[in-house]
Design an enzyme around this catalytic site. Structure first.
Site, PDB file in Angstrom:
ATOM      1  N   SER A   1      -9.517   2.214   3.203  1.00 17.84           N
ATOM      2  CA  SER A   1      -8.813   2.919   2.324  1.00 17.84           C
ATOM      3  C   SER A   1      -7.907   1.993   1.384  1.00 17.84           C
ATOM      4  O   SER A   1      -7.510   2.473   0.435  1.00 17.84           O
ATOM      5  CB  SER A   1      -7.857   3.818   3.183  1.00 17.84           C
TER       6      SER A   1
ATOM      7  N   LYS B   1       0.672  -1.190  -0.130  1.00 21.82           N
ATOM      8  CA  LYS B   1      -0.054   0.019  -0.079  1.00 21.82           C
ATOM      9  C   LYS B   1       0.845   1.203  -0.052  1.00 21.82           C
ATOM     10  O   LYS B   1       1.893   1.241   0.975  1.00 21.82           O
ATOM     11  CB  LYS B   1      -0.800  -0.031   1.198  1.00 21.82           C
TER      12      LYS B   1
ATOM     13  N   SER C   1      -9.589  -0.251   7.304  1.00 22.92           N
ATOM     14  CA  SER C   1      -8.948  -0.162   5.934  1.00 22.92           C
ATOM     15  C   SER C   1      -8.397  -1.486   5.478  1.00 22.92           C
ATOM     16  O   SER C   1      -8.052  -1.445   4.253  1.00 22.92           O
ATOM     17  CB  SER C   1      -7.858   1.151   6.024  1.00 22.92           C
TER      18      SER C   1
END
Ligand SMILES: [Mg+2]
Ligand SMILES: [Zn+2]
Lengths: 502, 99, 495
Positions: A158, A83, A182
């Protein structure tokens, strides 16, 4: 069980064994995933940056090390996507924000060091909501990531990029981060597995901070065992993170293997009474899939016990005082002085004006909104009533969950109240977006582990079941999740519609 | 209607160094109520004698020995800077006055 | 032009209330929250890392040595050491502060409620300490384009973060009333005492000229019997003399304003070393709202009582006790000792005596000739390029009769010019007392021959006239003769 023939269909554990035992090389495996990215990422748009050369170089090194019989980690040679909120030396790191566009970090996050030490090639950096603020990845400053199950829908957030990359088999494994859900919520809506470890058991050093006391990095995969193997690679005490727990990592891989045997005899699973009271927010399809999952768990021998966590009602407001407060301070460093964007430096504007113009131009609307919320919550005279109060209520929430874990081994719930929604459906109403995190936020607040495991479909879209454990009880969550997986003939993650491409 | 004025939001924006637009001022003014509602929700909770929690496992006295570690090279330190001069980070004039 | 009252008039009419905030940079090996070195004077931006540059993702870890040093300071200042304490973030934007918040302490300082006693003109004043807390220093900014590097009028600034993150201890006094006309002296004495205490602990070099000890001086005035007035805060007062001057100036300035019926604004002011004046700080002072909150990236601290007691037993003799002991050992009167203290010469004299000089001689050199040199150049006494060992060596040469006072002063010139030790300078410059009586007798004979009238006077019993001949001999021997010996030879020859 016969192994699938396509490399990208194999689990990370299978790939690791193939590489270790010489049936495949890391270069072959890494190439297969890089090719898959090339074929389908134009559709999914999970990656902000792909590092073909770096990944292949790491793969060659992994192959050489394995050939030289060096002691290899259990995932040596297996590639991973990271990420973009995690700092990678020499690889662009933006947290999906314009304010960090073009920034090349001079250092690696601790978990990235550990990934490299485990000889896992890094495929690239995945898309996300800017600074991890959001539940749909629609707030990325660059582009939206699509849900591989239905490209008209969000992949969650997210960490939508990491979840979508794994769901679309562009990576066997990915790193996510979880502040209020997330990792788990994107896992649930993309039919993948996501684990938020116990806070402090995975180093935050090099994780671009959103909310310091809640952020936790963790693994994303297609099944519990793969996630557990990656969990063990990245976990453990880090002296560079003052909030890191100096204790042995719970044996999560062993727990996943134990769970896969399909026996939960003697395991007590808690259902939080107050979660159900908030169930009007949940879609019926989600409830149905979840309840079917619970039935399976009972068949495996688990006992379901109702527990009460009265302070659950306060979880959301507590979160919305703590997270933006910390974020407003954590994001103050993006001022266009030492790195990143600078706007308005034309000789006419003072530094304060340049900083303000830079931050105005560099941050997206959701980030600005949370900065303003946090600034307000911390501003003159409010810190005790707002942040201080929230920290005390956090104690009460923690106590409730500790009491619950006196009665049960783990707590189960739907991961998120609804399946992946269509783009734009909830961006107009922040509160509707926040509800996505209703069931995931409590474990960020009490600090314990939570995993989301695919449990079924609702209207053709994946639904996740969340298993939460006590602090440092990550193993029980993996065990229960793996047991649920054992009831599925085909792993749910493998039933996603085939994407256009190759 | 929002209980927080545009002026108050403008003040917060200045504290946070955000050059917000008028539209943003209006939007944020409305949304700040989330914080007030959260505060109201928590105000009813009795937290007398409750210690604050910041971390999952209570950590105390986490210290580092006073041993030097390598710094970044100056090139690496300055590499990200939008504007550097004389091995330092250059910033426009600090005081908000007519030059 | 700022209107000022005479100081005497001001303190006759008003009562000053002092407050002092002192920042001390600790001399730990590494910074407060990262492992970067802290050496002074390194090339810009070479002692920085992801943590102290506030790169995205970097996290702090507290330096144990800095916490120990702060506890020691707290103990030496008679403070209570907190059983539970934590760091807090002080949020404000400034380019020399990489995170745009300072990691500091807020409502839970490490040490609280202490005091320091200082003696001014024989009177003891107790300065109460409110708190001693730990925080981090900022980077250094170079202002370009304005007059003489000042921030005002600068067109741009250049930032070096080497200093950012160096541990900084902040020591805040409670308001100090009751000093009357001696407020400037009490402020100075407190600062000097604090510096000596910290130096004795060995936790900072407390060099005001290098900025490792920095003072902010708060001052308000009130009419006798009335409530305390509004205070001003004068920032970065960076020498003992300046502390005194800043207080004096503010007393004069504020009293003139109050006399004129104006009010004092609570504001930050800057001290100007060159003029001894203060001027208002930033023109558009924004209401400060630091949004303090507990630092979530750091764990709380619970200094154990065993640890605190262990540190307490490690404390050295307090400077005040030490001064009393030395005064007795050196047989100095109160006033003389006060001069030694004022000249900041206690350590220097002690080391000089330890190197073998008699106390009286050590005092004489440091308070006399060397103080004069320091005054000439505006240096602190300790910054002179001569060591206590060298002063002892010099005195040894005087004691041995190898140097007289005049020659010794010339040797000092050489030492200060970096020409080497006293013995080396004496050898290089050929500065030795001429003790060869044969050579002296020849020089005396020549002097008598050249000044027959003077010689006659001496023969006639006017011994005072010998000075002329002595001068001639000294000139001929380039000052390297011992005047007493010369006089004796002259009188022997002419009587
Ligand atoms: Mg301070
Ligand atoms: Zn550093």
């Amino acid at each position: 069980m016969a192994q699938p023939s396509r490399i990208i269909d194999k689990t990370a554990a299978e790939l690791a064994a193939d590489i270790r035992e010489g049936r495949l090389t890391s270069v072959e495996v890494t190439t297969a995933f890089l090719d898959r990215i090339e074929a389908v990422d134009a559709t999914v748009k999970a990656f902000l940056h792909v590092d073909r050369e770096g990944a292949l170089a790491a793969a060659r090194e992994a192959d050489a090390a394995i050939a030289a019989d060096e002691e290899a980690s259990p995932l040596a040679g297996v590639p991973v996507a990271v990420k973009d909120v995690v700092v990678t030396k020499g690889l662009p790191t933006t947290a999906a924000s314009k304010i960090l566009e073009g920034w090349i970090p001079p250092y690696d996050a601790t978990i990235v060091e550990r990934i490299k030490a485990a000889r896992m090639p890094i495929l690239g950096k995945t898309n996300m909501d800017e600074f991890a603020m959001g539940s749909s990845t629609e707030y990325s400053a660059y582009f939206k990531t699509r849900n591989p199950w239905d490209t008209g829908r969000i992949p969650g957030g997210s960490g939508g990029g990491s979840a979508a990359a794994v769901a679309a088999k562009m990576a066997p494994l990915a790193i996510g981060t979880d502040t209020g859900g997330s990792i788990r919520q994107p896992g649930a809506v993309t039919g993948t597995f996501g684990a938020k470890p116990t806070y402090g058991s995975n180093s935050r050093y090099g994780l671009i901070a959103f909310s310091s006391s809640l952020d936790t990095p963790g693994p994303v995969s297609r099944n519990a065992l793969d996630a557990a193997l990656l969990h063990e690679v990245i976990s453990g005490h880090d002296p560079r993170d003052s909030t890191s727990i100096d204790a042995p990592v719970p044996p999560v891989a062993e727990a996943a293997r134990l769970g896969a045997s399909g026996d939960l005899t003697g395991v007590k699973l808690g259902v939080v009474k107050e979660f159900a009271e908030g169930a009007e927010a949940a879609e019926p399809g989600v409830i149905a899939a979840y309840e079917a999952g619970v039935e399976q768990l009972v068949k495996l021998g688990a006992e379901i016990v109702e527990v009460s966590c009265p302070s659950f009602t306060y979880a959301l407001p507590t979160y919305y005082l703590i997270a933006p407060s910390e974020a407003s301070s954590n994001l103050a460093r993006y001022d266009g002085v030492r790195y990143g964007l600078r706007t308005g430096d034309d000789g006419k504007h003072s530094l304060e004006e340049v900083m303000s113009l830079t931050r105005e131009a560099g941050f997206g609307p959701e980030v600005k909104r949370r900065i303003i919320l946090g600034t307000y919550a911390l501003s003159a005279g409010y810190v005790d009533a707002f942040y201080g109060k929230a920290q005390k209520v956090r104690t009460l929430i923690k106590r409730d969950f500790e009491a619950a874990f006196e009665q049960v081994d783990a707590i189960i719930s739907p991961t998120t109240p609804f399946v992946a929604f269509k783009f734009g459906e909830r961006t107009g109403d922040p509160y509707q977006m926040y509800l996505a995190d209703l069931y995931t936020i409590p474990s960020n607040l009490y600090g314990g582990p939570g995993v989301s495991v695919p449990v079924g479909l609702a209207d053709g879209m994946p639904v996740g079941l969340q298993v939460c454990g006590p602090v440092m009880g990550d193993d029980i969550a993996y065990r229960v999740a793996a047991a649920l997986e054992s009831t599925q003939d085909t792993p749910l993650a493998d039933t996603a519609p085939e994407l256009e491409g190759n | 209607m929002s209980t927080i004025s545009r002026e108050e939001v403008a003040h917060l924006a200045r504290l946070a160094r955000l050059e917000v637009t008028d539209d943003e001022l209006d939007a944020f003014a409305g949304q700040l109520d989330v914080i007030l509602e959260s505060m109201k929700a928590l105000a009813e909770v009795d937290t007398d004698d409750v210690q604050p929690t910041s971390h999952a496992v209570p950590l105390v006295n986490v210290f580092r020995e006073d041993l030097p570690q390598p710094s970044l090279s100056r090139e690496a330190a300055l590499a990200g800077g939008p504007d550097t001069a004389e091995d330092r980070f250059r910033v426009p004039r600090i005081l908000d006055e007519e030059a | 032009m700022t209107k000022l009252n005479s100081y005497e008039q001001a303190v006759a009419d008003y009562e000053p209330v002092l407050g002092l905030e002192t920042h001390i940079e600790l001399d730990t090996n590494t910074k407060m929250f990262c492992g970067c070195p802290t050496a002074f004077g390194a090339e810009p931006n070479t002692q920085v890392c992801p943590v102290c540059l506030a790169l995205p993702g970097a996290l702090p870890v507290a330096n144990k040595a800095a916490i120990e040093a702060t506890i020691k300071i707290g103990l030496a200042l008679n403070c209570r050491i907190a059983e539970w304490t934590r760091f807090a973030r002080k949020n404000y934007f400034y380019p020399d502060m990489p995170k745009n918040f300072q990691t500091s302490q807020y409502e839970e300082p490490l040490c609280e409620e202490g005091y320091v006693d200082v003696v001014v003109e024989g009177e003891t004043y107790r300065v109460e300490i409110e708190r001693v807390h730990l925080e981090e220093d900022t980077g250094k900014t170079l202002h370009v384009g304005g007059a003489t590097g000042r921030i005002h009028g600068a067109t741009e600034s250049l930032v070096d973060y080497n200093r950012a993150g160096i541990p900084l201890v902040e020591i805040v006094t409670k308001p100090v009333p009751g000093t009357g006309a001696l407020a400037p002296e009490v402020a100075r004495a407190y600062t000097a005492e604090l510096r000596d205490i910290v130096r004795s602990l060995g936790v900072s070099d407390v060099r005001m000229e290098q900025g490792s000890l920095r003072c902010d001086v708060n001052l308000s005035l009130n009419l006798p019997g009335e409530a305390w007035g509004t205070r001003t805060e004068t920032k970065n007062v960076n020498s003992l003399r300046s502390v005194e001057r800043a207080v004096r100036y503010e007393v004069r300035r504020q009293s003139a304003l109050l006399d004129a019926g104006e009010r004092i604004f609570q504001e930050t002011r800057h001290f100007h070393e060159a003029t001894g004046e203060t001027s208002p700080g930033r023109s558009k002072e924004e209401a400060t709202d630091y949004r303090y909150f507990p630092e979530p990236d750091l764990a709380v601290m619970e200094p154990s009582r065993e640890w605190v007691e262990e540190l307490r037993t490690s404390l050295p003799e307090p400077p005040r006790k030490r001064r009393e002991r030395l005064q007795e050992a050196w047989s100095l009167a109160d006033k003389e000792m006060q001069s030694v203290v004022n000249a900041d010469a206690v350590d220097l004299i002690e080391t000089t005596v330890a190197a073998g000089a008699a106390p009286a001689a050590a005092v004489k050199w440091w308070l006399g000739e060397l103080s004069r040199r320091a005054n000439e150049t505006g240096d602190e006494l300790g910054a002179l390029a001569i060591t206590p060992a060298q002063v002892a060596e010099l005195q040894g040469m005087v004691d041995d009769g190898r140097l007289n006072d005049k020659l010794a002063r010339q040797v000092i010139d050489g030492v200060l010019a970096g020409e080497g030790s006293p013995a080396e300078v004496a050898a290089k410059r050929g500065l030795e007392v001429v003790s060869d009586t044969g050579a002296l007798e020849t020089a005396v004979d020549e002097a008598i021959a050249a000044n027959p009238a003077v010689a006659e006077k001496i023969r006639g019993g006017t011994h005072a006239a010998a000075g002329v001949l002595i001068g001639a001999v000294m000139k001929a021997t380039k000052g390297q003769a011992d005047a007493g010996t010369v006089r004796k030879i002259i009188l022997d020859k002419l009587s």
